[in-house]
Design a protein around this motif. Structure first.
Motif: not given
Ligand SMILES: *Cc1c(COP(=O)(O)O)cnc(C)c1O
Length: 458
Positions: A127-128, A53, A105, A218, A259, A256, A216, A125, A187
């Motif tokens: 943070t989600t 990341s 998010e 990413c 990625k 994000s 999501d 994930f 992820n």
């Molecule tokens: C990294 C990631 C996030 C969060 O993104 P950030 O840029 O780190 O805040 C959300 N969902 C997935 C699947 C991720 O890999």
């Protein structure tokens, strides 16, 4: 004739030196960091596989775009360019730029969430989940059964269980479902891909019950590679068209950009619905910034626009997925236990199986992380009981279901010889398995202990 050697489909124009170190030096660095690789300085690391990341190498075009970035507060040229690329990919009318994925998010889940709401995902994930739960809502994960078994082969282990999806919507009542979120690739489930068929079926169920469907996205390009190579109907469809078709089923998307947009910082939220987009824009302005930059500089937006285009290059994706797979397959051949099949952005080692003599309360994952650093300066991350373990009333560890170590591969950063080096490091670590002892925790904070905990070897 198909040649087998994987080569990087790029030449190197600018180099960043790696600070080399001896085993004796690393032993001291590791001790000073209390055996926690999060506490190491990056200059003490030789190969950094902590995360994929924000660690991508940008191309010459992206760096040229950085100079060309338009820093105007409103209506920046770079914003227009990013908006166009994102719209073309997602097919969604409204785009909100944010400083990274979790900011997108926070905005959408603050708007959709709150007490009494439930979100359903293949796997949220972290943070989600954190943003959903922080709003007062609940988050439930329903990966397919095969996705929970590290050894079982399935071409799309990231898929959502469609039957459980419908059952959950009926049980909760559609009006109480905040949204259904498909994480592509999955992820937390090991970077495993989602099939087009599954993404479409999720859309059908959501439409039938009138539930909002978010993706999501990413790793949407890496996922497209797997769809192209594993889903028959898509063998002749190019990667970008696959991604576009997949996104056509959804009502919205979070990304994000750290990625698959091949940049070091950035993100966005895409939506089809004007009313939701307007509500989200209000939240965006309060904490991120005006609607034509969010939390980003003009130059960041320029680099995202270029990166989102480059990531679909067939030679790039081939190198990306094949080189991750190469590392995984070599380790597998050596007898290192790991999650199969290999996902898109990382290789996950099963440390519990690798160190059968180390009990879970002596953290076999953290032990392997220390070993990899000590032997070769390779930085990885534990995804096991250090990260997810809890204590019961009596202070006994409730372990995580798996003790994994993740080797995440930064995009375009390391060469094939770096990968060969990591394989050699594993060979040395493997020779020492019997003599390797576990670790104990000597300090831990109340939350997210894996970042700052201290360890000692037993
Ligand atoms: C990294 C990631 C996030 C969060 O993104 P950030 O840029 O780190 O805040 C959300 N969902 C997935 C699947 C991720 O890999």
């Amino acid at each position: 004739m198909a040649l087998k050697t994987i080569i990087e489909p790029f030449k190197i124009k600018m180099v960043e030196p790696i600070t080399m170190s001896t085993e004796a030096e690393r032993k001291k660095f590791l001790k000073d960091a209390h055996l926690n690789t999060f506490l190491l300085d990056s200059d003490q690391v030789i190969i950094d596989m902590l995360t994929d990341s924000g660690t991508s190498a940008m191309s010459a075009s992206q760096w040229a775009g950085i100079i060309d970035g338009d820093e105007s507060y409103a209506g920046s040229r770079s914003w227009k360019r990013m908006e166009k690329v994102v719209k073309e990919l997602t097919g969604m009318e409204y785009v909100l730029p944010t400083h990274q994925g979790r900011a997108a998010e926070r905005i959408i889940y603050t708007h959709l969430g709150g007490k009494g709401k439930t979100f359903i995902s293949n796997t949220h994930f972290d943070t989600t989940r954190a943003n959903i739960e922080f709003s007062g809502a609940d988050a439930i994960d329903i990966p397919i059964e095969e996705g929970k078994n590290p050894k079982q082969y399935h071409p799309f282990k990231g898929n959502m269980d469609i039957k459980q999806l419908e059952e959950n919507i009926l049980r909760l009542g559609a009006e109480n479902v905040g949204a259904v979120i498909l994480t592509i690739t999955n992820n937390s489930g090991g970077g495993q891909p989602v099939s087009m068929e599954n993404a479409r079926q999720v859309g059908e169920v959501c439409k039938k019950h009138g539930v909002l469907y978010l993706q999501d996205m990413c790793r949407i390009a890496e996922n497209a590679y797997f769809v192209h190579h594993r889903e028959k109907a898509y063998a002749d469809v190019d990667y970008k068209s696959i991604a576009q078709e997949m996104m056509s089923f959804a009502d919205g998307a979070v990304m994000s950009a750290k990625k698959d947009a091949l940049v070091n910082m950035g993100g966005f939220l895409s939506l089809r619905d004007e009313k939701i987009a307007n509500e989200c824009k209000n939240l965006l302005i309060i904490t991120e910034g005006f609607t034509t930059y969010g939390g980003l500089s003009g130059r960041d937006m320029e680099a995202i626009a270029i990166g989102l285009d480059e990531v679909f290059d067939a030679d790039y994706l081939h190198y990306r997925i094949r080189s991750t797979e190469y590392l995984g397959n070599k380790l597998h051949e050596m007898g290192i236990p790991l999650m199969l099949p290999i996902g898109g952005h990382a290789v996950y080692i099963d440390a519990k199986e690798m160190y059968p003599h180390i009990p879970v309360d002596q953290y076999p994952g953290q032990t392997l992380v220390s070993e990899l650093y000590h032997v070769g300066g390779v930085r990885s991350v534990e995804i096991g009981s250090v990260m997810f373990g809890r204590y019961d009333d009596k202070g006994k560890l409730i372990p995580s279901p798996m003790e994994l170590v993740r080797l995440a591969i930064p995009r375009r950063v390391y060469t094939q010889s770096h990968i060969e080096y990591v394989i050699e490091v594993f060979g040395e670590v493997q020779k020492r398995i019997k003599d390797t002892k576990g670790v104990k925790i000597t300090y831990e904070p109340a939350f997210l202990r894996h970042f700052t905990a201290h360890f000692e070897s037993l």
